[in-house]
Design a protein around this motif. Structure first.
Motif, PDB file in Angstrom:
ATOM      1  N   LYS A  38      34.299  72.076 -11.588  1.00 26.13           N
ATOM      2  CA  LYS A  38      34.570  71.237 -12.745  1.00 26.13           C
ATOM      3  C   LYS A  38      35.610  70.150 -12.461  1.00 26.13           C
ATOM      4  O   LYS A  38      35.508  69.040 -12.967  1.00 26.13           O
ATOM      5  CB  LYS A  38      35.056  72.098 -13.914  1.00 26.13           C
ATOM      6  N   GLY A  39      36.608  70.486 -11.659  1.00 25.02           N
ATOM      7  CA  GLY A  39      37.693  69.541 -11.415  1.00 25.02           C
ATOM      8  C   GLY A  39      37.267  68.372 -10.550  1.00 25.02           C
ATOM      9  O   GLY A  39      36.710  68.566  -9.471  1.00 25.02           O
ATOM     10  N   ASN A  44      35.803  65.815  -5.378  1.00 25.29           N
ATOM     11  CA  ASN A  44      35.996  64.719  -4.432  1.00 25.29           C
ATOM     12  C   ASN A  44      36.444  65.229  -3.064  1.00 25.29           C
ATOM     13  O   ASN A  44      35.943  64.773  -2.025  1.00 25.29           O
ATOM     14  CB  ASN A  44      37.032  63.728  -4.976  1.00 25.29           C
ATOM     15  N   ASP A  45      37.375  66.168  -3.042  1.00 24.36           N
ATOM     16  CA  ASP A  45      37.854  66.726  -1.769  1.00 24.36           C
ATOM     17  C   ASP A  45      36.717  67.390  -1.013  1.00 24.36           C
ATOM     18  O   ASP A  45      36.586  67.235   0.212  1.00 24.36           O
ATOM     19  CB  ASP A  45      38.975  67.733  -2.020  1.00 24.36           C
ATOM     20  N   ILE A  86      25.505  66.548 -10.827  1.00 26.67           N
ATOM     21  CA  ILE A  86      25.626  65.132 -11.144  1.00 26.67           C
ATOM     22  C   ILE A  86      26.928  64.572 -10.562  1.00 26.67           C
ATOM     23  O   ILE A  86      26.944  63.478  -9.984  1.00 26.67           O
ATOM     24  CB  ILE A  86      25.554  64.904 -12.660  1.00 26.67           C
ATOM     25  N   ALA A  87      28.000  65.317 -10.689  1.00 38.71           N
ATOM     26  CA  ALA A  87      29.279  64.881 -10.116  1.00 38.71           C
ATOM     27  C   ALA A  87      29.190  64.799  -8.593  1.00 38.71           C
ATOM     28  O   ALA A  87      29.750  63.876  -7.980  1.00 38.71           O
ATOM     29  CB  ALA A  87      30.394  65.829 -10.532  1.00 38.71           C
ATOM     30  N   PHE A  88      28.502  65.744  -7.971  1.00 39.60           N
ATOM     31  CA  PHE A  88      28.316  65.716  -6.519  1.00 39.60           C
ATOM     32  C   PHE A  88      27.564  64.450  -6.108  1.00 39.60           C
ATOM     33  O   PHE A  88      27.950  63.758  -5.162  1.00 39.60           O
ATOM     34  CB  PHE A  88      27.535  66.941  -6.044  1.00 39.60           C
ATOM     35  N   VAL A  89      26.472  64.169  -6.816  1.00 32.54           N
ATOM     36  CA  VAL A  89      25.657  62.991  -6.497  1.00 32.54           C
ATOM     37  C   VAL A  89      26.480  61.717  -6.650  1.00 32.54           C
ATOM     38  O   VAL A  89      26.447  60.827  -5.787  1.00 32.54           O
ATOM     39  CB  VAL A  89      24.406  62.924  -7.396  1.00 32.54           C
TER      40      VAL A  89
END
Length: 233
Positions: A38-39, A44-45, A86-89
């Motif tokens: 979630k974070g 990003n890391d 979605i955040a990964f993409v």
């Protein structure tokens, strides 16, 4: 080299079909299974440490993510998975890292970049014109043909204008956004593949190439090898 690979069947455990693991390994990659996160900082890391993103098949996608409400034909969704992927993409697109999505992964990829999809093709489209896209046959059975656009990454990978594929889906992509193109369709017009025209390797396939890599005459292995090569370069 490290690849992201994610699959989850319910809210109590993570799991993955070995066909996906084998496909990445045979092509020369190292698959790594990741949890939902979630974070933003954690995401990003983690994405910064990976060479590519491989999105697998699975359950349906929450239609509110593309400004629709659920229709009766919608199946099981896992909102946590949708949000994480979605955040990964988005992060991988931002850093221009390779992405390969299959079946649900292709649809999720399209939604993440601003596209739209059908929640259930059999209730939203004229069924008299549709092929059987939820084949009632073994996973490695190739049930219908796909026509590939010559001027495309997918054509470069396969070297073919027409391939025969397996098919296990009732959702599919509809519109793709600017900087992307539909690069393969079935004879009934269903979108079978799309790709970026502005990134070095972003490709979504509606079928399951991981189930066809053991056939020497099938181009599936070339697709995975092209993906891994893009991760290395």
């Amino acid at each position: 080299m490290v690849l992201h690979h994610l699959w989850r069947t319910d809210c109590s455990q993570y799991t993955i079909n070995n066909r996906n693991i084998r496909a990445i390994e045979i092509a020369g990659g190292i698959p790594v299974m990741l949890p939902y996160l979630k974070g933003k900082e954690d995401i990003n890391d983690l994405m910064n440490k990976l060479d590519g993103l491989y999105l697998t098949g699975g359950y349906d996608i929450d239609p509110t993510l593309f400004d629709e409400e659920p229709i009766p034909g919608l199946g099981t969704i896992i909102p946590e998975r949708d949000r994480s992927e979605i955040a990964f993409v988005e992060k991988m697109i931002e850093t221009n890292k390779p992405i390969l999505g299959v079946c649900r992964g292709s649809q999720l990829l399209n939604i993440a970049v601003g596209g739209t999809m059908y929640q259930d093709i059999y209730s939203q489209l004229d069924t008299s014109n549709l092929l059987q896209h939820q084949q009632k046959a073994p996973f490695d059975h190739r049930s219908h043909f796909v026509n590939i656009k010559e001027d495309s990454l997918l054509y470069q990978l396969t070297g073919k204008e027409k391939v025969k594929v397996n098919s296990y889906h009732h959702q599919t992509n509809h519109r793709v956004p600017k900087d992307f193109q539909i690069c393969a369709t079935a004879s009934d017009g269903i979108v079978e593949a799309f790709e970026s025209t502005n990134h070095r390797f972003v490709l979504g396939l509606q079928w399951h190439p991981e189930g066809l890599i053991d056939y020497k005459d099938d181009p599936s292995l070339s697709i995975y090898q092209g993906f891994i090569k893009a991760c290395i370069d």
